[in-house]
Motif scaffolding. Structure first.
Motif, PDB file in Angstrom:
ATOM      1  N   GLY A  15      -0.181   2.185   3.212  1.00  0.00           N
ATOM      2  CA  GLY A  15      -1.589   1.691   2.984  1.00  0.00           C
ATOM      3  C   GLY A  15      -1.530   0.283   1.871  1.00  0.00           C
ATOM      4  N   GLY A  16      -2.734  -0.223   2.197  1.00  0.00           N
ATOM      5  CA  GLY A  16      -2.722  -1.612   1.364  1.00  0.00           C
ATOM      6  C   GLY A  16      -4.117  -1.470   0.779  1.00  0.00           C
ATOM      7  N   VAL A  17      -4.089  -2.384  -0.295  1.00  0.00           N
ATOM      8  CA  VAL A  17      -5.328  -2.854  -1.059  1.00  0.00           C
ATOM      9  C   VAL A  17      -5.134  -4.061  -1.673  1.00  0.00           C
ATOM     10  CG1 VAL A  17      -7.053  -2.170  -2.609  1.00  0.00           C
ATOM     11  CG2 VAL A  17      -5.840  -0.455  -1.696  1.00  0.00           C
ATOM     12  N   VAL A  18      -5.977  -5.254  -1.291  1.00  0.00           N
ATOM     13  CA  VAL A  18      -5.889  -6.387  -1.863  1.00  0.00           C
ATOM     14  C   VAL A  18      -7.126  -7.077  -1.979  1.00  0.00           C
ATOM     15  CG1 VAL A  18      -4.938  -8.824  -1.444  1.00  0.00           C
ATOM     16  CG2 VAL A  18      -3.994  -7.033  -0.427  1.00  0.00           C
ATOM     17  N   GLY A  42       4.271 -12.196  12.537  1.00  0.00           N
ATOM     18  CA  GLY A  42       4.017 -11.025  11.603  1.00  0.00           C
ATOM     19  C   GLY A  42       3.138 -11.327  10.892  1.00  0.00           C
ATOM     20  N   GLY A  43       2.976 -11.154   9.568  1.00  0.00           N
ATOM     21  CA  GLY A  43       2.161 -11.378   8.577  1.00  0.00           C
ATOM     22  C   GLY A  43       1.252 -10.193   8.391  1.00  0.00           C
ATOM     23  N   GLY A  44       0.297 -10.278   7.212  1.00  0.00           N
ATOM     24  CA  GLY A  44      -0.444  -9.060   7.022  1.00  0.00           C
ATOM     25  C   GLY A  44      -2.099  -9.556   7.362  1.00  0.00           C
ATOM     26  N   TRP A  45      -3.091  -8.885   6.762  1.00  0.00           N
ATOM     27  CA  TRP A  45      -4.250  -9.272   6.965  1.00  0.00           C
ATOM     28  C   TRP A  45      -5.015  -9.883   5.838  1.00  0.00           C
ATOM     29  CZ3 TRP A  45      -6.333  -6.501   3.113  1.00  0.00           C
ATOM     30  CH2 TRP A  45      -6.027  -5.298   2.532  1.00  0.00           C
ATOM     31  N   GLN A  46      -4.565 -10.068   4.467  1.00  0.00           N
ATOM     32  CA  GLN A  46      -5.168 -10.597   3.532  1.00  0.00           C
ATOM     33  C   GLN A  46      -5.629 -11.916   3.556  1.00  0.00           C
ATOM     34  OE1 GLN A  46      -3.792 -12.416  -0.091  1.00  0.00           O
ATOM     35  NE2 GLN A  46      -1.519 -11.527   0.388  1.00  0.00           N
ATOM     36  N   ASP A  47      -4.979 -12.704   4.279  1.00  0.00           N
ATOM     37  CA  ASP A  47      -5.429 -14.148   4.418  1.00  0.00           C
ATOM     38  C   ASP A  47      -6.826 -14.458   5.074  1.00  0.00           C
ATOM     39  OD1 ASP A  47      -3.015 -14.785   3.123  1.00  0.00           O
ATOM     40  OD2 ASP A  47      -1.916 -15.430   4.840  1.00  0.00           O
ATOM     41  N   GLN A  48      -6.736 -13.853   6.187  1.00  0.00           N
ATOM     42  CA  GLN A  48      -7.997 -13.955   6.906  1.00  0.00           C
ATOM     43  C   GLN A  48      -9.250 -13.282   6.271  1.00  0.00           C
ATOM     44  OE1 GLN A  48      -5.178 -12.497   8.106  1.00  0.00           O
ATOM     45  NE2 GLN A  48      -5.600 -10.785   9.724  1.00  0.00           N
ATOM     46  N   ILE A  98     -12.560  -6.978  -1.540  1.00  0.00           N
ATOM     47  CA  ILE A  98     -11.467  -6.086  -1.572  1.00  0.00           C
ATOM     48  C   ILE A  98     -11.149  -5.687  -0.279  1.00  0.00           C
ATOM     49  CG2 ILE A  98     -12.478  -3.982  -2.573  1.00  0.00           C
ATOM     50  CD1 ILE A  98     -10.038  -3.519  -4.253  1.00  0.00           C
ATOM     51  N   GLY A  99     -10.060  -5.793   0.483  1.00  0.00           N
ATOM     52  CA  GLY A  99      -9.740  -5.356   1.518  1.00  0.00           C
ATOM     53  C   GLY A  99      -8.782  -4.030   1.397  1.00  0.00           C
ATOM     54  N   ARG A 100      -9.044  -2.929   2.474  1.00  0.00           N
ATOM     55  CA  ARG A 100      -8.168  -1.822   2.440  1.00  0.00           C
ATOM     56  C   ARG A 100      -7.744  -1.633   3.697  1.00  0.00           C
ATOM     57  NH1 ARG A 100     -12.658  -0.857  -1.164  1.00  0.00           N
ATOM     58  NH2 ARG A 100     -11.952  -0.503  -3.300  1.00  0.00           N
ATOM     59  N   SER A 101      -6.474  -0.895   3.875  1.00  0.00           N
ATOM     60  CA  SER A 101      -5.984  -0.419   5.120  1.00  0.00           C
ATOM     61  C   SER A 101      -5.448   1.125   4.922  1.00  0.00           C
ATOM     62  CB  SER A 101      -5.056  -1.067   5.767  1.00  0.00           C
ATOM     63  OG  SER A 101      -3.923  -1.361   4.947  1.00  0.00           O
ATOM     64  N   LYS A 102      -5.432   1.926   5.543  1.00  0.00           N
ATOM     65  CA  LYS A 102      -5.290   3.317   5.382  1.00  0.00           C
ATOM     66  C   LYS A 102      -3.627   3.317   5.822  1.00  0.00           C
ATOM     67  CE  LYS A 102      -9.510   5.860   5.127  1.00  0.00           C
ATOM     68  NZ  LYS A 102     -10.146   6.822   6.191  1.00  0.00           N
ATOM     69  N   SER A 103      -2.914   4.319   5.553  1.00  0.00           N
ATOM     70  CA  SER A 103      -1.448   4.576   5.942  1.00  0.00           C
ATOM     71  C   SER A 103      -1.480   5.122   7.389  1.00  0.00           C
ATOM     72  CB  SER A 103      -0.549   5.463   4.967  1.00  0.00           C
ATOM     73  OG  SER A 103      -1.177   6.561   4.578  1.00  0.00           O
ATOM     74  N   ALA A 119       2.052   0.499  -7.499  1.00  0.00           N
ATOM     75  CA  ALA A 119       1.494  -0.161  -8.423  1.00  0.00           C
ATOM     76  C   ALA A 119       0.743  -1.286  -8.135  1.00  0.00           C
ATOM     77  CB  ALA A 119       2.599  -0.910  -9.193  1.00  0.00           C
ATOM     78  N   LEU A 120       0.875  -1.831  -7.207  1.00  0.00           N
ATOM     79  CA  LEU A 120       0.242  -2.992  -6.478  1.00  0.00           C
ATOM     80  C   LEU A 120      -1.235  -2.542  -5.954  1.00  0.00           C
ATOM     81  CD1 LEU A 120       2.751  -4.773  -3.988  1.00  0.00           C
ATOM     82  CD2 LEU A 120       1.374  -6.169  -5.671  1.00  0.00           C
ATOM     83  N   ILE A 121      -1.114  -1.405  -5.411  1.00  0.00           N
ATOM     84  CA  ILE A 121      -2.588  -0.918  -5.068  1.00  0.00           C
ATOM     85  C   ILE A 121      -3.304  -0.557  -6.323  1.00  0.00           C
ATOM     86  CG2 ILE A 121      -3.694   1.236  -4.046  1.00  0.00           C
ATOM     87  CD1 ILE A 121      -1.642   0.887  -1.973  1.00  0.00           C
TER      88      ILE A 121
END
Length: 1126
Positions: A778-781, A929-935, A945-950, A1010-1012
């Motif tokens: 899961g991600g949160v940026v 590759g790469g994630g989604w935070q840039d776009q 704040i962007g979020r993705s579930k695991s 900790a990042l999240i």
């Protein structure tokens, strides 16, 4: 005397507590020698030492020796002298000498570990008794044995700082040393013994030191009277116990070594055995050390040689006649002559604890279920290196060690299961020890109510005949307590006050219950006064027509005799003592290793299939060190071919790569490298076509050809990482289902569709958006869209043109200093390199395919597709005013701008959420590759704040952070960008991070959590408009980035950040780090000129530049321009 000792060691302990650096000190051993009773076990225990060396618990340059005792009964002193001789021989040969020379001792630090005698409750002896512990500092997973704890204590706690010399350590005790004692070695010579405190009552059955006012040993008292022991007490009433650890300075060791050529001490060594001398038994404490004690008298020391001073054990004393006593007196006279006058001092470990591993089953179970701190790196757990299907049925006060428990297996407190594979429904009540029970035998256990019994499956060897047998005893039985019976067996009169028992019941009761007769247990040659449980021939080892089973001893627990009595009577049986003399320790170690491997395979499967965050690296290292890598590879192949989850399959292939890299042993080159060898192409194509099962099988077939050299292993590992990337891409492409497009109108021919985007600053949470982390964890940026120098720095424009072609123009840099490149695609062949990110125009080509303007591959020509779909070709221009590797998300934001312009130019519509997921899809097509935070940061305006579930499919949800206009102005006045002049190398960083994540390195997993947390906290800081709090989150985020990707902070960047630290609330490099832009939240507003001046006046900062930055409130903008212009 006691006050002086207490004061001295109190000071030592205080010094230790103040000096935590002691924890990193260690002894550089020259030789570690393990003494062993039986020659048949030498190879097995030598391999155990070598495995520990391979796993890193013993330094690679240490000489490892497993030394057979020259005779069964040479004692600890004889074994020490023999091991010292063998070690000196090896060091002499290594130094180029042709004879043994004591000169080699002058620079050597030698550790001699004594295995001691047989231990009835563990067939590998007290040394290799497995403890319910895990070594949290070990790089390779391993069972923790008593010898491992002692090795750690000797290497890191007792030995550091010692001069050259010889340490001798018994392994017949469980030693606890919580602290790092500060032992004084200044000006040391002679002998130093290690002692720990004990009670007077405990010392009644053990040894204690009598120490004088100066701290010297005056006497060594074994099993003394209470009054005699109290004479040794310190001020707190405790006495200094003999712990079994001694240090000889090299000068003293040299004198001891010299005795190996003097009769009768020469008979203690293998040289004496080879010379045909008669062996003698020598104690290190009551022969070698006692002659140095200050109060020892020569006449008493030499003439009391007939008294065998030793702890009670299984074997009997060998000194039985006057000739033996005379030899022993002669040996003691030599020791007195050679060693008298050498001082013995004490290292008293005030917080240490000593527990002798006695012949009491109850004591042993207590040792295995006690929870305490033996040493800092060992963590006690009730379940270690075991896999259980029903762990809730296992009480926390029991212990399960190196076992597989499949089924409803309940274990009550104070019971132990070790080295077992159990299945079915089994209930163990308190006081039980099960060891070595295999799957076949486990089925029988369910028929019994087990309580206070010790059941052991044992491997024995009778010449060339190898057998698996079983023994059973009671928890309260005394193995050595003698019994006496009358002729009717109706009464018994023990020599001791307590009753002698078997299976916790009197012998008479046992005989009555089973029908067994006294004469069937003890041979007439054994006097009645010597008859005891230890020498009773109770245990069947061989039947005429069928194998031995666990039921051959379990029937002792029942009242029904039936066929078991006659079967027992006809069997070949051995006593416990005879069984211990026939143990096949090599087979026992092999059984334990196989169980360890089996539970490791189960753990690997459950971890991967259960998507657990356990690190498999220690297991992988352990398997490779023990030569079981092929079994682990087979297990991983099975997981990869049976799962339907692409994320699980990708992680599994990453684990295969780790196994191959570990097999290379640090040779063969770097793990990162190309992965496009034609030999692997077929497997890759199968994976690309989503045929994972066949693809994994082809990978395994090819892998088998690359295992014989380190360089091939590393190259194979790279290709497995390439295969893993294919599956990651396919997993991320699941985001495609969240892309939707509507129908719009085609813009007029030659009219420009212009898309412009801000840059983004990642404020917190970055790396959590990176696949596979984002869909496994899961991600949160939290991002901010920003204008750089009042401009949107990234954009694209596209127009329809009459000629059916794709005209691509790539611009980079500013209008004044920028460069441009033109590419024309007239055929589908010109688009073939769209998935090669370094190919010119690859991103633009992939964007045409991703937006479905162009179908590739296709049988329809490019020109026909363009004319039938749009009646035109397309001209596409892109630009970025930011330097390459800026860290501001340029490439992903540019991909969003390009697709937004293309979709509009193609007469379609698309919302921002679809565009975010489309960029994810495009970057997988590009194989970057790469994630989604840039776009998210560049396409969505303002602070969000962007979020993705695991989970898969991968979906990103974005939430705008509501802040006031006034706070936006405040941020604009406090935000600055500093270009560091260093190009960011994100690709190399990404490979290392993904490798660490897939290995589930604990620090990386904790950091992902900790990042999240920090991202969510940072969102609250923005909502409250708290600049210092935001700055604190920035600083925390930078530390988290450095943890995630060590090496992302170049020294030049560190210098800039250090210079600016007093002037900012917080700062961080943008993106993954390594270079690019540094963003600052200054303490004072409008600080651009001030920051420039500070940096300009600081030396050695290179080419930097400071840029104004503002929060962008519009995000991606798309507009239709005229036919002629911008």
């Amino acid at each position: 005397m006691a006050n002086k000792v207490d004061r001295q060691h109190g000071e030592n302990l205080a010094a230790e507590q103040q000096n935590s650096s002691n924890q990193t000190k260690s002894v550089d051993w020259t030789v570690i020698a393990l003494t062993c009773q039986y020659k048949d076990s030498i190879y097995a225990f030598q391999r155990e030492l070598e495995i520990r060396q391979h796993k890193g618990s013993i330094a690679p340059d240490v000489v490892l020796l497993t030394v057979e005792d020259p005779q069964t009964r040479v004692g600890s002193g004889g074994a020490t002298l023999n091991a010292l001789l063998v070690a000196a021989e090896h060091l002499s040969a290594k130094a180029g000498y042709t004879v043994v020379t004591s000169d080699v001792l002058q620079t050597a630090r030698i550790l001699i570990l004594h295995m001691g005698r047989d231990f009835p409750f563990d067939d590998c002896g007290r040394s290799f008794t497995c403890l319910p512990m895990e070594n949290c500092d070990s790089k390779a997973e391993a069972l923790v044995c008593n010898i491992d704890v002692l090795l750690h204590i000797m290497t890191y706690k007792l030995g550091p700082g010692c001069p050259p010399g010889v340490w001798v350590c018994s392994t017949d005790m469980i030693l606890t040393v919580p602290s790092y004692p500060d032992i004084c070695w200044e000006g040391f010579s002679g002998v130093k013994v290690v002692s720990v405190p004990g009670t007077v009552s405990y010392a009644r059955n053990h040894g204690v030191y009598l120490i004088d006012q100066e701290g010297y040993v005056c006497d060594i008292i074994y099993k003394g009277t209470e009054d005699r022991i109290k004479e040794c007490a310190l001020s707190d009433g405790r006495v200094p116990l003999v712990s079994g650890i001694v240090f000889f300075s090299w000068e003293t060791a040299e004198k001891l070594l010299a005795t190996h050529v003097t009769p009768p001490l020469d008979s203690c060594t293998y040289m004496g055995l080879d010379s045909g001398t008669r062996p003698i038994q020598l104690s290190i404490f009551f022969d070698i050390l006692l002659c140095m004690a200050r109060h020892s008298c020569e006449d008493i020391f030499v003439n009391k040689a007939g008294q065998i001073l030793q702890s009670s054990d299984i074997a009997k004393p060998s000194m039985t006649n006057s000739s033996d006593i005379a030899i022993m007196r002669s040996a003691r006279a030599v020791l007195w002559q050679e060693l008298r006058g050498i001082p013995i001092t004490v290292a008293y470990i005030i917080d240490g604890c000593y527990d002798y591993m006695s012949l009491s089953a109850d004591d042993h179970i207590q040792n295995l279920t006690r929870r305490g701190i033996m040493s800092s790196c060992f963590v006690a757990r009730h379940i270690v290196h075991s896999e259980l299907t029903h762990p809730a049925l296992v009480h926390k006060d029991c212990s399960v060690i190196n076992s597989l428990l499949d089924g409803e297996i309940a274990i009550e407190p104070n019971s132990v299961v070790q080295h077992c594979h159990l299945q079915g429904s089994i209930h163990l009540r308190s006081g039980c020890l099960l060891s070595g029970v295999d799957l076949m035998s486990a089925a029988v256990l369910s028929q019994y109510q087990l309580c206070n019994v010790i059941i052991q499956g044992r491997h024995i060897r009778l010449r060339d005949l190898k057998l698996k047998i079983f023994s059973i005893t009671g928890c309260q039985d005394d193995l050595q307590l003698r019994i006496y019976m009358d002729e009717t067996c109706s009464t018994q009169v023990p020599f001791a006050s307590d009753s002698s028992t078997f299976l916790n019941i009197p012998w008479a009761t046992f005989f009555s219950r089973t029908g067994i007769k006294k004469e069937e247990l003890w041979d007439p040659s054994i006097p009645e006064g010597d008859q005891c449980l230890l020498n009773a021939r109770l245990f069947p080892i061989l039947h005429v027509s069928e194998p031995i089973g666990i039921e051959d001893v379990l029937w002792f627990l029942e009242s029904e005799r039936g066929q078991f009595l006659s079967k027992w009577q006809s069997a070949w049986r051995l006593s416990m003592r005879e069984v211990l003399n026939c143990l096949d320790q090599q087979a026992e170690l092999a059984w334990r290793q196989q169980l360890f491997l089996n539970q490791a395979q189960h753990k690997i499967q459950s971890t991967l299939l259960g998507r657990k965050d356990n690190s498999l690296w220690p297991l992988i290292r352990a398997a490779v060190c023990e030569g079981h890598e092929q079994q682990i590879l087979n297990t991983l192949d099975t997981v990869a071919t049976t799962t339907e989850d692409l994320g699980i399959a990708a992680r599994t292939l990453a684990c295969v790569a780790d196994v191959l890299g570990c097999m290379a042993g640090g040779q063969g080159g770097l793990r990162s490298g190309p992965a496009a060898n034609p030999a692997w192409t077929d497997a890759f194509h199968l994976l690309e076509s989503r045929n994972v099962v066949l693809g994994v099988k082809r990978l395994a077939e090819e892998r088998a050809k690359w295992l014989n050299r380190p360089d091939l292993l590393v190259r194979a590992a790279r290709h497995y990482e390439g295969a893993e990337q294919i599956l990651i891409r396919q997993a991320v492409m699941s985001a495609r289902r969240f892309i939707s497009m509507g129908q719009g109108e085609l813009p007029p021919m030659n009219h420009w569709v212009v898309a412009e985007c801000p840059a983004r600053i990642d404020i917190s949470g970055g790396w959590s958006d990176t696949p596979p982390i984002t869909y496994e964890h899961g991600g949160v940026v939290l991002d901010i869209a920003v204008l750089v120098d009042k401009c949107k720095p990234v954009g694209a424009k596209v127009r329809r043109i009459a000629e059916p072609k794709l005209h691509l123009v790539l611009n980079s840099g500013s209008k004044e200093t920028g460069m441009s490149m033109e590419i024309v695609c007239r055929t589908l062949e010109d688009l073939r390199d769209y998935s090669q990110p370094r190919a010119p125009g690859a991103l633009l080509k992939a964007a045409f395919i991703c937006t479905e303007i162009i179908r590739y591959p296709s049988q329809v020509l490019l020109q026909d597709q363009l004319m039938s779909g749009f009646g035109s070709g397309f001209e596409l221009h892109t630009w970025s005013n930011l330097p390459h590797g800026s860290g501001l998300g340029t490439s992903s934001i540019l991909a969003g701008a390009v697709m937004a312009a293309l979709i509009t130019a193609a007469g379609k519509t698309c919302n921002t959420s679809s565009l975010i997921h489309a960029v994810l899809h495009l970057e997988q097509m590009l194989t970057t590759g790469g994630g989604w935070q840039d776009q998210v940061g560049g396409l969505v305006p303002g602070i969000k704040i962007g979020r993705s579930k695991s989970q898969l499919p991968l979906r990103v949800d974005v939430e705008r952070i509501a802040v006031t206009d006034a706070f936006v102005k405040t941020l604009n006045n406090h935000l600055l960008l500093v270009y560091t002049g260093k190009t960011r190398l994100a690709r190399n960083l990404l490979q290392d991070v993904l490798r660490s994540w897939y290995a589930r390195v604990p620090s990386i997993v904790e950091n992902a959590d900790a990042l999240i947390r920090n991202a969510e906290e940072c969102a609250q800081a923005f909502i409250k408009g708290d600049l210092p709090w935001i700055g604190q989150c920035l600083n925390t985020y930078w530390q988290q980035k450095k943890c995630m990707a060590p090496g992302c902070e170049p020294s030049a960047v560190r210098q800039i950040m250090t210079v600016l630290q007093p002037h900012v609330h917080g700062q961080s490099l943008a993106g993954a780090g390594g270079g690019g832009f540094l963003y600052l939240l200054t303490k004072e507003p409008q600080q651009k000129d001030t920051i420039e001046r500070i940096l300009r006046t600081s030396k050695g900062l290179g080419n930097f530049s400071v840029h104004a930055v503002e929060i962008d409130e519009t995000g991606l903008t798309v507009r239709l321009s005229g036919a002629g212009g911008e």
